[in-house]
Design a protein around this motif. Structure first.
Motif, short mmCIF file in Angstrom:
data_model
loop_
_atom_site.label_atom_id
_atom_site.label_comp_id
_atom_site.label_asym_id
_atom_site.label_seq_id
_atom_site.Cartn_x
_atom_site.Cartn_y
_atom_site.Cartn_z
N GLY A 1 0.78 -1.23 0.00
CA GLY A 1 0.00 0.00 0.00
C GLY A 1 0.81 1.27 0.00
O GLY A 1 0.24 2.36 0.09
N VAL A 2 2.13 1.18 -0.11
CA VAL A 2 2.96 2.38 -0.07
C VAL A 2 3.88 2.39 -1.29
O VAL A 2 4.34 1.34 -1.75
CB VAL A 2 3.78 2.46 1.23
N GLN A 3 4.14 3.59 -1.82
CA GLN A 3 5.08 3.77 -2.91
C GLN A 3 6.25 4.61 -2.41
O GLN A 3 6.04 5.65 -1.77
CB GLN A 3 4.43 4.49 -4.09
N VAL A 4 7.47 4.17 -2.71
CA VAL A 4 8.67 4.89 -2.30
C VAL A 4 9.40 5.36 -3.55
O VAL A 4 9.67 4.57 -4.45
CB VAL A 4 9.59 4.00 -1.44
N MET A 5 9.69 6.68 -3.61
CA MET A 5 10.27 7.25 -4.82
C MET A 5 11.02 8.54 -4.50
O MET A 5 10.89 9.10 -3.41
CB MET A 5 9.15 7.55 -5.83
N PHE A 6 11.80 8.99 -5.49
CA PHE A 6 12.44 10.30 -5.40
C PHE A 6 11.36 11.37 -5.34
O PHE A 6 10.37 11.33 -6.07
CB PHE A 6 13.34 10.52 -6.61
N ASN A 7 11.56 12.35 -4.44
CA ASN A 7 10.57 13.41 -4.24
C ASN A 7 11.19 14.76 -4.59
O ASN A 7 11.92 15.34 -3.79
CB ASN A 7 10.09 13.40 -2.79
N ALA B 1 7.95 8.33 0.93
CA ALA B 1 6.94 7.27 0.84
C ALA B 1 5.56 7.90 0.80
O ALA B 1 5.27 8.83 1.55
CB ALA B 1 7.06 6.34 2.05
N PHE B 2 4.70 7.38 -0.08
CA PHE B 2 3.36 7.91 -0.26
C PHE B 2 2.32 6.81 -0.13
O PHE B 2 2.49 5.70 -0.66
CB PHE B 2 3.21 8.58 -1.63
N ASP B 3 1.26 7.11 0.59
CA ASP B 3 0.06 6.29 0.64
C ASP B 3 -0.97 7.01 -0.22
O ASP B 3 -1.61 7.96 0.24
CB ASP B 3 -0.43 6.16 2.08
N ALA C 1 18.16 4.93 0.74
CA ALA C 1 19.24 5.91 0.87
C ALA C 1 20.60 5.23 0.67
O ALA C 1 21.49 5.78 0.01
CB ALA C 1 19.16 6.60 2.23
N PHE C 2 20.78 4.03 1.25
CA PHE C 2 22.02 3.29 1.06
C PHE C 2 22.25 3.02 -0.43
O PHE C 2 23.36 3.18 -0.95
CB PHE C 2 21.96 1.95 1.80
N GLU C 3 21.20 2.58 -1.13
CA GLU C 3 21.31 2.27 -2.55
C GLU C 3 21.73 3.52 -3.34
O GLU C 3 22.58 3.44 -4.24
CB GLU C 3 19.98 1.74 -3.09
N TYR C 4 21.14 4.64 -3.00
CA TYR C 4 21.47 5.89 -3.69
C TYR C 4 22.94 6.24 -3.52
O TYR C 4 23.64 6.57 -4.49
CB TYR C 4 20.59 7.03 -3.16
N HIS C 5 23.44 6.17 -2.28
CA HIS C 5 24.83 6.51 -2.04
C HIS C 5 25.78 5.50 -2.69
O HIS C 5 26.83 5.88 -3.22
CB HIS C 5 25.09 6.60 -0.54
N THR C 6 25.42 4.23 -2.67
CA THR C 6 26.26 3.22 -3.31
C THR C 6 26.37 3.48 -4.81
O THR C 6 27.47 3.41 -5.39
CB THR C 6 25.69 1.81 -3.06
N LYS C 7 25.26 3.80 -5.46
CA LYS C 7 25.27 4.09 -6.90
C LYS C 7 26.13 5.31 -7.22
O LYS C 7 26.64 5.44 -8.34
CB LYS C 7 23.85 4.31 -7.40
N ASN C 8 26.29 6.22 -6.25
CA ASN C 8 27.07 7.42 -6.47
C ASN C 8 28.50 7.30 -5.94
O ASN C 8 29.19 8.31 -5.74
CB ASN C 8 26.36 8.62 -5.84
N GLY C 9 28.94 6.06 -5.70
CA GLY C 9 30.34 5.80 -5.40
C GLY C 9 30.78 6.10 -3.99
O GLY C 9 31.98 6.28 -3.75
N ARG C 10 29.85 6.13 -3.05
CA ARG C 10 30.24 6.41 -1.67
C ARG C 10 30.40 5.10 -0.89
O ARG C 10 29.74 4.12 -1.18
CB ARG C 10 29.21 7.32 -1.01
N TYR C 11 31.28 5.15 0.09
CA TYR C 11 31.63 3.94 0.82
C TYR C 11 31.18 3.96 2.27
O TYR C 11 31.29 2.95 2.96
CB TYR C 11 33.15 3.72 0.75
N GLU C 12 30.70 5.10 2.73
CA GLU C 12 30.27 5.22 4.12
C GLU C 12 29.13 6.22 4.21
O GLU C 12 29.10 7.20 3.47
CB GLU C 12 31.43 5.66 5.01
#
Length: 284
Positions: free
Chosen positions: A149-155, A199-201, A239-250
């Motif tokens: 019932g929830v959608q998670v996306m860039f806002n 996240a949106f309902d 958020a972890f996925e976003y940072h990983t895709k942008n080459g961050r390690y921590e």
């Protein structure tokens, strides 16, 4: 001769920018600071050694003004003099900006830049405690399922109405020094990177988290009826996925020690808490 304090003006823009890009850009582009005072401290050779200004926060029963006091190498042997010079201007600014029907606290991190004795002498006492939480992205990312019932996306928050609604909801969960205005949000959105995952309902915003190019994962919130369904974990994992895709390690975040629920959630998501920060305050 003693240090001299002068108010910020356009003629000082370049030297303030060199000392503190953050201070310069706040006073140039953030409308919250249009009525503020930035005090500039000069030594006997007319060199800028530091600046001082306040950031406004809000709590249920009091206003909060957080000290910001960036300095440069010319202040390294004279920090106590810089504090002594700026403190009356902080008090003056508090009285100018405070609401008369509310209590006011002046707050500072790190014992007013490393001098506990100075803080204690002028009446500062412990107010709140925070931790800097960190997590390596070399560790496997958690597998988290999206609640039904929830959608998670860039806002992108493209309209003023969206930004106003977002800020009002966010500030229900963050009070004190981390209070944020619509002006502050818009100022941050004008920078090189602020990535907000929400996240949106249906059309209703029910949770969100922000990511910064520094590796920060911050301002996580979930409305009460969507808690204990895994939504907070899902937002953090995105958020972890976003940072990983942008080459961050921590990644890192700051969490209030009093917020036991948030501390436990971060621990479950693989964070550890290496740095404890004590915020001190004095009543104005």
């Amino acid at each position: 001769m003693a240090l001299q304090v002068r108010p910020y003006c356009d003629e000082l823009e370049d030297i303030v920018k060199e000392l503190s890009h953050k201070a310069w850009i706040l006073f140039k582009y953030n409308q919250d600071f249009g009525h503020q005072i930035m005090s500039c401290v000069f030594n006997e050779d007319d060199q800028l050694v530091g600046v001082g200004y306040l950031r406004h926060g809000i709590a249920d029963d009091h206003d909060i003004f957080e000290i910001e006091m960036p300095t440069n190498e010319f202040a390294s042997n004279r920090m106590n003099e810089v504090r002594e010079a700026l403190f009356p201007y902080f008090i003056k600014t508090c009285h100018k900006l405070r609401k008369l029907n509310k209590k006011t606290k002046l707050v500072a991190w790190n014992d007013f830049w490393g001098d506990r004795t100075f803080c204690e002498r002028i009446g500062f006492s412990p107010y709140q405690t925070y931790y800097i939480a960190k997590r390596s992205l070399d560790k496997p990312l958690p597998e988290v399922s999206a609640p039904a019932g929830v959608q998670v996306m860039f806002n992108p928050m493209e309209s003023k109405e969206e930004r106003v609604k977002y800020t009002k909801l966010e500030n229900q969960f963050y009070q004190g020094v981390v209070y944020r205005s619509v002006n502050m949000l818009e100022w941050m959105m004008g920078g090189p990177e602020l990535h907000t995952v929400s996240a949106f309902d249906g059309d209703e915003l029910v949770g969100s988290v922000m990511c910064w190019q520094t590796g920060a994962v911050e301002r996580l919130f979930v409305i009460p009826r969507w808690r204990n369904k895994g939504l907070g974990k899902l937002l953090i994992s995105k958020a972890f996925e976003y940072h990983t895709k942008n080459g961050r390690y921590e990644v890192d975040t700051i969490v209030n020690e009093q917020n036991k629920e948030a501390m436990l959630l971060l621990e479950k998501m693989g964070y550890f808490f290496p740095v404890r920060l004590e915020l001190k305050s004095v009543d104005i």
